[in-house]
Design a protein around this motif. Structure first.
Motif, mmCIF file in Angstrom:
data_model
loop_
_atom_site.group_PDB
_atom_site.id
_atom_site.type_symbol
_atom_site.label_atom_id
_atom_site.label_comp_id
_atom_site.label_asym_id
_atom_site.label_seq_id
_atom_site.Cartn_x
_atom_site.Cartn_y
_atom_site.Cartn_z
ATOM 1 N N ARG A 283 6.449 13.682 -0.624
ATOM 2 C CA ARG A 283 7.799 13.934 -1.143
ATOM 3 C C ARG A 283 8.407 12.662 -1.732
ATOM 4 O O ARG A 283 9.216 12.726 -2.671
ATOM 5 C CB ARG A 283 8.689 14.469 -0.031
ATOM 6 C CG ARG A 283 8.318 15.873 0.446
ATOM 7 C CD ARG A 283 9.227 16.331 1.566
ATOM 8 N NE ARG A 283 8.833 17.634 2.098
ATOM 9 C CZ ARG A 283 9.388 18.211 3.142
ATOM 10 N NH1 ARG A 283 10.401 17.594 3.769
ATOM 11 N NH2 ARG A 283 8.968 19.388 3.566
ATOM 12 N N LEU A 284 8.048 11.512 -1.167
ATOM 13 C CA LEU A 284 8.544 10.236 -1.682
ATOM 14 C C LEU A 284 7.684 9.707 -2.826
ATOM 15 O O LEU A 284 7.997 8.656 -3.389
ATOM 16 C CB LEU A 284 8.561 9.181 -0.564
ATOM 17 C CG LEU A 284 9.546 9.385 0.579
ATOM 18 C CD1 LEU A 284 9.405 8.260 1.598
ATOM 19 C CD2 LEU A 284 10.974 9.452 0.064
ATOM 20 N N GLU A 285 6.620 10.428 -3.158
ATOM 21 C CA GLU A 285 5.647 9.992 -4.164
ATOM 22 C C GLU A 285 5.052 8.635 -3.783
ATOM 23 O O GLU A 285 4.846 7.763 -4.620
ATOM 24 C CB GLU A 285 6.275 9.947 -5.554
ATOM 25 C CG GLU A 285 6.747 11.310 -6.043
ATOM 26 C CD GLU A 285 7.149 11.305 -7.501
ATOM 27 O OE1 GLU A 285 6.423 10.735 -8.322
ATOM 28 O OE2 GLU A 285 8.217 11.869 -7.796
ATOM 29 N N GLU A 286 4.771 8.482 -2.494
ATOM 30 C CA GLU A 286 4.131 7.272 -1.974
ATOM 31 C C GLU A 286 2.696 7.605 -1.589
ATOM 32 O O GLU A 286 2.384 8.743 -1.223
ATOM 33 C CB GLU A 286 4.878 6.762 -0.733
ATOM 34 C CG GLU A 286 6.281 6.258 -1.011
ATOM 35 C CD GLU A 286 6.313 4.812 -1.463
ATOM 36 O OE1 GLU A 286 5.242 4.163 -1.475
ATOM 37 O OE2 GLU A 286 7.413 4.326 -1.796
ATOM 38 N N ASN A 287 1.805 6.590 -1.654
ATOM 39 C CA ASN A 287 0.417 6.812 -1.255
ATOM 40 C C ASN A 287 0.220 6.445 0.211
ATOM 41 O O ASN A 287 1.133 5.960 0.882
ATOM 42 C CB ASN A 287 -0.542 6.026 -2.150
ATOM 43 C CG ASN A 287 -0.330 4.519 -2.048
ATOM 44 O OD1 ASN A 287 -0.230 3.956 -0.965
ATOM 45 N ND2 ASN A 287 -0.279 3.861 -3.188
ATOM 46 N N SER A 288 -0.982 6.694 0.715
ATOM 47 C CA SER A 288 -1.303 6.400 2.114
ATOM 48 C C SER A 288 -2.414 5.361 2.198
ATOM 49 O O SER A 288 -3.302 5.450 3.042
ATOM 50 C CB SER A 288 -1.725 7.679 2.847
ATOM 51 O OG SER A 288 -2.827 8.297 2.179
ATOM 52 N N ALA A 289 -2.346 4.375 1.306
ATOM 53 C CA ALA A 289 -3.403 3.363 1.202
ATOM 54 C C ALA A 289 -3.251 2.304 2.289
ATOM 55 O O ALA A 289 -2.940 1.139 2.023
ATOM 56 C CB ALA A 289 -3.395 2.712 -0.175
ATOM 57 N N MET A 290 -3.491 2.697 3.534
ATOM 58 C CA MET A 290 -3.353 1.773 4.651
ATOM 59 C C MET A 290 -4.525 0.798 4.692
ATOM 60 O O MET A 290 -5.645 1.141 4.320
ATOM 61 C CB MET A 290 -3.260 2.537 5.970
ATOM 62 C CG MET A 290 -2.984 1.675 7.186
ATOM 63 S SD MET A 290 -2.528 2.664 8.642
ATOM 64 C CE MET A 290 -0.871 3.170 8.178
ATOM 65 N N MET A 291 -4.241 -0.426 5.124
ATOM 66 C CA MET A 291 -5.274 -1.450 5.276
ATOM 67 C C MET A 291 -5.112 -2.089 6.646
ATOM 68 O O MET A 291 -3.986 -2.293 7.124
ATOM 69 C CB MET A 291 -5.150 -2.517 4.183
ATOM 70 C CG MET A 291 -6.200 -3.622 4.257
ATOM 71 S SD MET A 291 -5.998 -4.885 2.957
ATOM 72 C CE MET A 291 -6.565 -3.956 1.530
ATOM 73 N N SER A 292 -6.214 -2.426 7.289
ATOM 74 C CA SER A 292 -6.164 -3.017 8.627
ATOM 75 C C SER A 292 -5.482 -4.383 8.600
ATOM 76 O O SER A 292 -5.474 -5.075 7.571
ATOM 77 C CB SER A 292 -7.574 -3.168 9.194
ATOM 78 O OG SER A 292 -8.276 -4.203 8.520
ATOM 79 N N GLY A 293 -4.922 -4.762 9.739
ATOM 80 C CA GLY A 293 -4.231 -6.040 9.846
ATOM 81 C C GLY A 293 -5.095 -7.232 9.501
ATOM 82 O O GLY A 293 -4.717 -8.063 8.667
ATOM 83 N N PRO A 294 -6.267 -7.388 10.114
ATOM 84 C CA PRO A 294 -7.118 -8.546 9.795
ATOM 85 C C PRO A 294 -7.507 -8.598 8.329
ATOM 86 O O PRO A 294 -7.533 -9.686 7.727
ATOM 87 C CB PRO A 294 -8.341 -8.321 10.694
ATOM 88 C CG PRO A 294 -7.807 -7.548 11.861
ATOM 89 C CD PRO A 294 -6.779 -6.634 11.262
#
Length: 316
Positions: A283-294
């Motif tokens: 709905r926010l037109e945002e992606n879910s491109a998560m990346m790990s902390g390290p």
């Protein structure tokens, strides 16, 4: 005999454990605060509301958003840096505050020494836009004009060294174009300046383009998020593709125990797989491109190199 010894040893161990004091309760055992060093209503605020609507179901505790705008993001960032390193205070920020500001002003904290990444939540790719009736049909048209008319092209951006000045400046340096930079107090006023004809172009995130009389000419980054519009990566602009994309990140004060960081990171991974979260992101037109902390910690260091070079080239 051996079986009897084993049974007696097991009983003694159990009794010993039962009599031992409890060392610590499971983390977290109280609410977590997420500081945002930006104002209300912006994309970070909206993203945080989505995250904090899902994270409590994973962590078992509320996650409270605390808006602390001021000094270009320094007020909230300094507060997070000064918080106890216990996992109960997080900072939701982005790379232009986190890694660029250190090269343009003296900070009351060290972004590299005072923080560690929990996760990169996602990315946001700026889009170069002009008015629908602009003389520029393509980005190549704009470059040709700018190269033939040094300083004539007017670039309205959301503030010095902010999320839209950086990609614009990096892009114009890559194409060898001299443009006039005009700062505004935020993306909204910069967009209004484009619509009024006071400037020739600006940048915006895709979520604000719907319904506007605008023409998109270029997407910063790799993903073709606007149909029919080329990306900087496709056109071979490497610098802006590397440092012009906004990376939204969740940081914790340095020294936060590793076991607590792992719990937090696992919670964000679970959140990123939650259907409700993904629906709200859409709905926010945002992606879910998560990346790990390290992994993102390494990227932060790479970004710093690019930002330093960009600032030095502009200020020399």
């Amino acid at each position: 005999m051996n079986m009897m010894k084993t049974m007696m040893w097991g009983m003694a161990t159990a009794l010993g454990l039962a009599g031992a004091p409890v060392m610590a309760q499971t983390f977290p055992d109280r609410p977590i605060t997420m500081i945002i060093p930006l104002g209300a209503g912006g994309s970070h605020d909206l993203m945080a509301r989505v995250m904090t609507s899902v994270l409590p179901s994973v962590l078992g505790q509320p996650v409270v958003v605390q808006l602390m705008p001021g000094a270009g993001g320094q007020t909230g960032t300094a507060a997070a840096a000064a918080a106890p390193a216990d996992g109960y205070t997080l900072l939701f920020t982005h790379n232009f505050i986190d890694q660029l500001q250190q090269f343009v002003t003296e900070l009351p904290y060290d972004p590299n020494e005072d923080f560690v990444t929990v996760v990169r939540s996602n990315t946001a790719q700026p889009v170069l836009v002009v008015r629908e009736d602009s003389q520029f049909e393509t980005f190549e048209d704009m470059v040709t004009y700018a190269q033939a008319n040094p300083g004539a092209l007017r670039f309205g951006h959301s503030g010095n060294w902010g999320a839209f000045m950086v990609p614009g400046l990096a892009l114009m340096q890559e194409v060898g174009a001299d443009v006039t930079l005009i700062p505004y107090q935020g993306g909204g006023p910069a967009m209004q300046a484009v619509m009024a004809g006071d400037v020739d172009f600006t940048f915006a995130f895709p979520s604000v383009l719907t319904g506007q009389d605008l023409r998109a000419l270029l997407v910063v980054g790799e993903d073709a998020i606007v149909e029919g519009v080329p990306t900087t990566s496709e056109l071979g602009y490497d610098l802006v593709s590397d440092i012009g994309v906004m990376h939204r990140s969740v940081l914790a004060p340095a020294g936060t125990p590793e076991d607590r960081l792992e719990i937090l990171r696992a919670a964000f991974v679970s959140m990123n797989e939650d259907p409700t979260y993904l629906q709200l992101l859409g709905r926010l037109e945002e992606n879910s491109a998560m990346m790990s902390g390290p992994e993102f910690n390494e990227m932060r260091a790479e970004q710093a190199v690019g930002y330093k070079a960009l600032v030095e080239s502009f200020t020399q």
